[in-house]
Enzyme design. Sequence first.
Site, mmCIF file in Angstrom:
data_model
loop_
_atom_site.group_PDB
_atom_site.id
_atom_site.type_symbol
_atom_site.label_atom_id
_atom_site.label_comp_id
_atom_site.label_asym_id
_atom_site.label_seq_id
_atom_site.Cartn_x
_atom_site.Cartn_y
_atom_site.Cartn_z
ATOM 1 N N CYS A 233 33.024 4.481 21.280
ATOM 2 C CA CYS A 233 32.431 3.257 21.243
ATOM 3 C C CYS A 233 30.901 3.013 21.864
ATOM 4 C CB CYS A 233 33.513 2.054 21.621
ATOM 5 S SG CYS A 233 34.188 2.609 23.136
ATOM 6 N N HIS B 196 41.711 -1.169 18.496
ATOM 7 C CA HIS B 196 41.191 -0.653 17.378
ATOM 8 C C HIS B 196 41.744 0.841 16.781
ATOM 9 C CE1 HIS B 196 37.178 -2.277 19.018
ATOM 10 N NE2 HIS B 196 37.377 -2.941 17.820
HETATM 11 C C1 CIR Z 1 35.870 -5.805 23.122
HETATM 12 O O1 CIR Z 1 37.080 -6.177 23.206
HETATM 13 O O2 CIR Z 1 35.391 -5.765 21.818
HETATM 14 C C2 CIR Z 1 35.301 -4.709 24.066
HETATM 15 N N1 CIR Z 1 35.682 -5.153 25.248
HETATM 16 C C3 CIR Z 1 35.791 -3.245 23.911
HETATM 17 C C4 CIR Z 1 35.218 -2.644 22.636
HETATM 18 C C5 CIR Z 1 35.588 -0.959 22.463
HETATM 19 N N2 CIR Z 1 35.273 -0.667 21.190
HETATM 20 C C6 CIR Z 1 35.643 0.268 20.675
HETATM 21 O O3 CIR Z 1 36.519 0.888 21.356
HETATM 22 N N3 CIR Z 1 34.971 0.477 19.603
#
Ligand code: CIR
Length: 254
Positions: free
Chosen positions: A247, A160
């Site tokens: 997150c 991201h």
């Molecule tokens: C994903 O791949 O969507 C999750 N395993 C990790 C998401 C992390 N989110 C973020 O950094 N905003």
Amino acid sequence: MLAAITRAVSPAINQCELTNLERVPIDLETARRQHRGYEAVLGSLGVKVVSLPAEEDLPDSVFVEDAAVVLDECAVLTRPGAASRRPEVESIARALAPYRELFTIQAPARVDGGDVLMVGKTIYVGQSTRSDLSAVRQIQNILAPYGYIVRAVPVVGCLHLKSAVTQLSGDTLLINPAWVDRACFPGVMFLEVDPAEAYAANVLRVGDAVVYQPSFPRTLERLEKAGIHPLLVDQSELGKAEGALTCCSLLFNA
Ligand code: CIR
């Protein structure tokens, strides 16, 4: 007062989405303990923490940031880039409804909140494997009436935009220039992560306080030298799921 929506770690966390990391076992109890530590740090900063129960069937649902973008004026519910994560949005909508007018990203556009970085009235939206230009246009249409400017930013090598850059203070971004081009952010100052710590650019700003991870000691030293003394919270277990600090909460003025 500041409020934060969080959600307990799902028992299915080991089935999480992974894009840039190899799968390694995640210890649920460690992840939960660290996550409770994260919530406690927010509480210690005077944040009202609204903690949602774990979602048994939604492995990545602890990463609430991806389901919405909350501004002072309204909130935009996302349409997450990974299909497995789309059912996470419904309960986040319910949790946000008492606080904000809600807008929705319409299919087929895709965007994760982790790709959305707000710096004052400018909103940068990472163009990653999860977020596309169609979502940028929708966000622009929704937020233009509130005076926001929305800009698409290419992201390469990480999940991201906020894996690559986050806001450290009013005028400074913490950045990994290997993953995002500094030129995309005119008029701001930068502190760069230590090159040995690629994942170190994700810092959580809570009012005037800064929350950071002890896993990045070299970059932490850079912060300290710059006069920034963060509160430390270990999120290393959720790091195995490609999660970082921002997150795990949706932070807003309540
Ligand atoms: C994903 O791949 O969507 C999750 N395993 C990790 C998401 C992390 N989110 C973020 O950094 N905003």
